[in-house]
Motif scaffolding. Structure first.
Motif, PDB file in Angstrom:
ATOM      1  N   ASN A  93       0.809  -1.212   0.000  1.00  0.00           N
ATOM      2  CA  ASN A  93       0.000   0.000   0.000  1.00  0.00           C
ATOM      3  C   ASN A  93       0.846   1.268   0.000  1.00  0.00           C
ATOM      4  O   ASN A  93       0.323   2.361   0.201  1.00  0.00           O
ATOM      5  N   GLU A  94       2.155   1.094  -0.215  1.00  0.00           N
ATOM      6  CA  GLU A  94       3.037   2.244  -0.286  1.00  0.00           C
ATOM      7  C   GLU A  94       2.885   2.932  -1.646  1.00  0.00           C
ATOM      8  O   GLU A  94       2.100   2.499  -2.478  1.00  0.00           O
ATOM      9  N   PHE A  95       3.665   3.980  -1.864  1.00  0.00           N
ATOM     10  CA  PHE A  95       3.536   4.766  -3.085  1.00  0.00           C
ATOM     11  C   PHE A  95       4.853   4.781  -3.855  1.00  0.00           C
ATOM     12  O   PHE A  95       5.935   4.878  -3.272  1.00  0.00           O
ATOM     13  N   ILE A  96       4.735   4.691  -5.178  1.00  0.00           N
ATOM     14  CA  ILE A  96       5.891   4.796  -6.065  1.00  0.00           C
ATOM     15  C   ILE A  96       5.777   6.111  -6.820  1.00  0.00           C
ATOM     16  O   ILE A  96       4.763   6.368  -7.486  1.00  0.00           O
ATOM     17  N   ILE A  97       6.799   6.963  -6.711  1.00  0.00           N
ATOM     18  CA  ILE A  97       6.836   8.214  -7.453  1.00  0.00           C
ATOM     19  C   ILE A  97       7.627   7.963  -8.728  1.00  0.00           C
ATOM     20  O   ILE A  97       8.823   7.672  -8.684  1.00  0.00           O
ATOM     21  N   VAL A  98       6.965   8.070  -9.863  1.00  0.00           N
ATOM     22  CA  VAL A  98       7.585   7.792 -11.161  1.00  0.00           C
ATOM     23  C   VAL A  98       8.080   9.109 -11.744  1.00  0.00           C
ATOM     24  O   VAL A  98       7.280   9.988 -12.080  1.00  0.00           O
ATOM     25  N   HIS A  99       9.393   9.246 -11.869  1.00  0.00           N
ATOM     26  CA  HIS A  99       9.996  10.528 -12.255  1.00  0.00           C
ATOM     27  C   HIS A  99      10.289  10.657 -13.744  1.00  0.00           C
ATOM     28  O   HIS A  99      10.678  11.739 -14.193  1.00  0.00           O
ATOM     29  N   SER A 100      10.153   9.586 -14.507  1.00  0.00           N
ATOM     30  CA  SER A 100      10.496   9.670 -15.932  1.00  0.00           C
ATOM     31  C   SER A 100       9.661   8.678 -16.728  1.00  0.00           C
ATOM     32  O   SER A 100       9.001   7.804 -16.169  1.00  0.00           O
ATOM     33  N   CYS A 101       9.706   8.821 -18.049  1.00  0.00           N
ATOM     34  CA  CYS A 101       8.978   7.921 -18.947  1.00  0.00           C
ATOM     35  C   CYS A 101       9.725   6.598 -19.047  1.00  0.00           C
ATOM     36  O   CYS A 101      10.728   6.494 -19.761  1.00  0.00           O
ATOM     37  N   LYS A 129       1.662  14.262 -16.521  1.00  0.00           N
ATOM     38  CA  LYS A 129       0.631  13.457 -17.198  1.00  0.00           C
ATOM     39  C   LYS A 129       1.253  12.576 -18.279  1.00  0.00           C
ATOM     40  O   LYS A 129       0.804  11.448 -18.516  1.00  0.00           O
ATOM     41  N   ASP A 130       2.290  13.078 -18.949  1.00  0.00           N
ATOM     42  CA  ASP A 130       2.949  12.308 -19.991  1.00  0.00           C
ATOM     43  C   ASP A 130       3.606  11.057 -19.408  1.00  0.00           C
ATOM     44  O   ASP A 130       3.617   9.998 -20.034  1.00  0.00           O
ATOM     45  N   VAL A 131       4.148  11.181 -18.205  1.00  0.00           N
ATOM     46  CA  VAL A 131       4.766  10.033 -17.534  1.00  0.00           C
ATOM     47  C   VAL A 131       3.699   8.992 -17.195  1.00  0.00           C
ATOM     48  O   VAL A 131       3.918   7.790 -17.344  1.00  0.00           O
ATOM     49  N   SER A 132       2.522   9.448 -16.761  1.00  0.00           N
ATOM     50  CA  SER A 132       1.424   8.513 -16.477  1.00  0.00           C
ATOM     51  C   SER A 132       0.991   7.781 -17.743  1.00  0.00           C
ATOM     52  O   SER A 132       0.784   6.557 -17.740  1.00  0.00           O
ATOM     53  N   THR A 133       0.855   8.515 -18.846  1.00  0.00           N
ATOM     54  CA  THR A 133       0.470   7.909 -20.120  1.00  0.00           C
ATOM     55  C   THR A 133       1.499   6.887 -20.572  1.00  0.00           C
ATOM     56  O   THR A 133       1.153   5.799 -21.054  1.00  0.00           O
ATOM     57  N   ASP A 134       2.770   7.228 -20.404  1.00  0.00           N
ATOM     58  CA  ASP A 134       3.847   6.307 -20.771  1.00  0.00           C
ATOM     59  C   ASP A 134       3.775   5.018 -19.944  1.00  0.00           C
ATOM     60  O   ASP A 134       3.962   3.922 -20.472  1.00  0.00           O
ATOM     61  N   MET A 135       3.465   5.153 -18.658  1.00  0.00           N
ATOM     62  CA  MET A 135       3.375   3.980 -17.788  1.00  0.00           C
ATOM     63  C   MET A 135       2.210   3.076 -18.207  1.00  0.00           C
ATOM     64  O   MET A 135       2.343   1.846 -18.254  1.00  0.00           O
ATOM     65  N   THR A 149      10.658  20.882 -27.055  1.00  0.00           N
ATOM     66  CA  THR A 149       9.912  19.855 -27.772  1.00  0.00           C
ATOM     67  C   THR A 149       8.790  19.330 -26.874  1.00  0.00           C
ATOM     68  O   THR A 149       8.801  19.520 -25.660  1.00  0.00           O
ATOM     69  N   ASP A 150       7.835  18.650 -27.486  1.00  0.00           N
ATOM     70  CA  ASP A 150       6.663  18.174 -26.754  1.00  0.00           C
ATOM     71  C   ASP A 150       6.968  16.867 -26.030  1.00  0.00           C
ATOM     72  O   ASP A 150       6.289  15.852 -26.228  1.00  0.00           O
ATOM     73  N   ALA A 151       7.964  16.899 -25.171  1.00  0.00           N
ATOM     74  CA  ALA A 151       8.403  15.706 -24.443  1.00  0.00           C
ATOM     75  C   ALA A 151       8.061  15.837 -22.968  1.00  0.00           C
ATOM     76  O   ALA A 151       8.311  16.874 -22.353  1.00  0.00           O
ATOM     77  N   GLY A 152       7.520  14.759 -22.407  1.00  0.00           N
ATOM     78  CA  GLY A 152       7.267  14.707 -20.968  1.00  0.00           C
ATOM     79  C   GLY A 152       6.402  15.859 -20.485  1.00  0.00           C
ATOM     80  O   GLY A 152       5.434  16.267 -21.126  1.00  0.00           O
ATOM     81  N   GLY A 153       6.794  16.421 -19.348  1.00  0.00           N
ATOM     82  CA  GLY A 153       6.012  17.486 -18.732  1.00  0.00           C
ATOM     83  C   GLY A 153       6.224  18.857 -19.332  1.00  0.00           C
ATOM     84  O   GLY A 153       5.692  19.843 -18.805  1.00  0.00           O
TER      85      GLY A 153
END
Length: 378
Positions: free
Chosen positions: A120-128, A163-169, A307-311
């Motif tokens: 139930n812990e949390f993972i912070i995803v910092h990149s695609c 949001k881009d990182v979430s979409t990538d995941m 460029t339209d990359a990531g955040g």
């Protein structure tokens, strides 16, 4: 309330710590205890931070170091982490069980060797991750590792820095998380502004176009050079960073006739001082999470083309969205550089006030409170 930010093999000098320290400070100001947990020695421990050696991950003992080196070379580092995760997680959780943390946040890739213990812990995803971890792979190997990363990130509580990182995941990795949402990196704008008053140690022109990062396949400085060659070259271009591809970039600059216009200072430890005299920052990346360099540029009142990359899309929103260029489009990047220099927009930290470290700290506190409510059945 007591929480831990788990950084694993990072330390107090690396970007992962710098990206979280402002938010941790704001949480502490709220009366919330925040400890950092490392399994590589980070240097002199601060406050109640913990160094927890994990056999098979930590390099401080000779046996652990050779165990890690031997098996990761035979199996591949992440497959080794995947196979031995239960062993690593047992060591970590045994050491922190008595601390009674209300929440654990695994930052970056510290979750990979610990995925078997994360519930139930949390993972912070910092990149695609799909682009960063799978980008160099192909064929069966790519499919094999995609399955591994799906297993690691599925059935977990994920918080992405854009949001881009979430979409990538979800689409790139194909993970099926228990929950997923966004939580930005927080920044103390006043602290950044103060640090920017210190001069950069590198000798630079009076005014210049700036870019920075490790020269690799994702930063696409090759596209930046190609684009810069097509501009009016009103200012010299300074590209900070050091890495294996630096030699190739210098050769490309020479072939494009840019040797007198492009400066490669290498790695700069006091980069914040360089923003003051930059007339423009350019991000040419194919892959980003939430680009700190764009945040720093806006805080320094330096306009940005990206460029339209990531955040990047989230940082350059509203009136600044016109300066977003399609990835890999050298012609579009060149035009944007020339156009923005003719009529540079006014920018400041007000354009990214949602990244204020106190705002982000409130979101962390809200995440923890909701988690505690769920666990108590309220």
């Amino acid at each position: 309330m007591k929480i831990a930010f788990i950084l694993g093999a990072a330390n107090y000098k690396l970007a992962l710590y710098r990206a979280t320290i402002d938010t941790a400070s704001a949480l502490r100001e709220k009366g919330i205890e925040v400890n950092y947990i490392f399994w590589e020695y980070p240097g002199t421990l601060q406050g109640n931070d913990q160094y927890i050696p994990i056999f098979g991950l930590s390099k401080e003992t000779r046996v652990s170091k050779w165990f890690l080196k031997l098996l990761s070379s035979l199996l591949g580092r992440h497959f080794y982490y995947f196979l031995f995760s239960r062993f690593f997680a047992a060591q970590l959780y045994r050491r922190i069980r008595s601390e009674n943390y209300d929440a654990l946040f695994f930052h970056g890739m510290s979750c990979i060797p610990m995925h078997q213990g994360i519930k139930n812990e949390f993972i912070i995803v910092h990149s695609c991750k799909a682009q960063n971890l799978l980008g160099k792979l192909s064929g069966i190997k790519r499919k094999f590792y995609r399955k591994i990363y799906q297993k690691i990130y599925s059935d977990k509580n994920l918080l992405s820095v854009s949001k881009d990182v979430s979409t990538d995941m979800l689409n790139g990795i194909g993970a099926s998380p228990k929950t997923i949402g966004e939580i930005y990196n927080g920044f103390n704008f006043a602290r950044l502004k103060t640090a920017m008053q210190n001069p950069c140690s590198v000798t630079l022109p009076d005014a210049y176009i700036m870019s920075a990062g490790r020269p690799d396949r994702t930063k696409r400085f090759d596209i930046l050079l190609e684009a810069y060659a097509k501009t009016r070259r009103a200012y010299p271009l300074v590209i900070f960073g050091d890495g294996k591809k630096l030699g190739e970039l210098k050769e490309q600059a020479a072939k494009l006739g840019l040797s007198n216009d492009v400066i490669f200072p290498g790695f700069c430890s006091d980069l914040l001082g360089a923003y003051r005299n930059a007339v423009l920052y350019v991000s040419s990346s194919d892959v980003e999470g939430l680009p700190t360099v764009i945040v720093e540029s806006l805080v320094s009142e330096t306009p940005v083309v990206a460029t339209d990359a990531g955040g990047s899309n989230e940082l350059l929103a509203g009136k600044l969205a016109k300066w977003i260029v399609r990835r890999g489009d050298a012609d579009g990047l060149a035009k944007a550089i020339d156009d923005i220099l003719l009529d540079p927009p006014e920018v400041s930290e007000k354009d990214i006030d949602f990244l204020d470290y106190r705002v982000v700290a409130d979101k962390y506190a809200d995440v923890v409170n909701k988690s505690l409510e769920r666990s108590s059945g309220k």
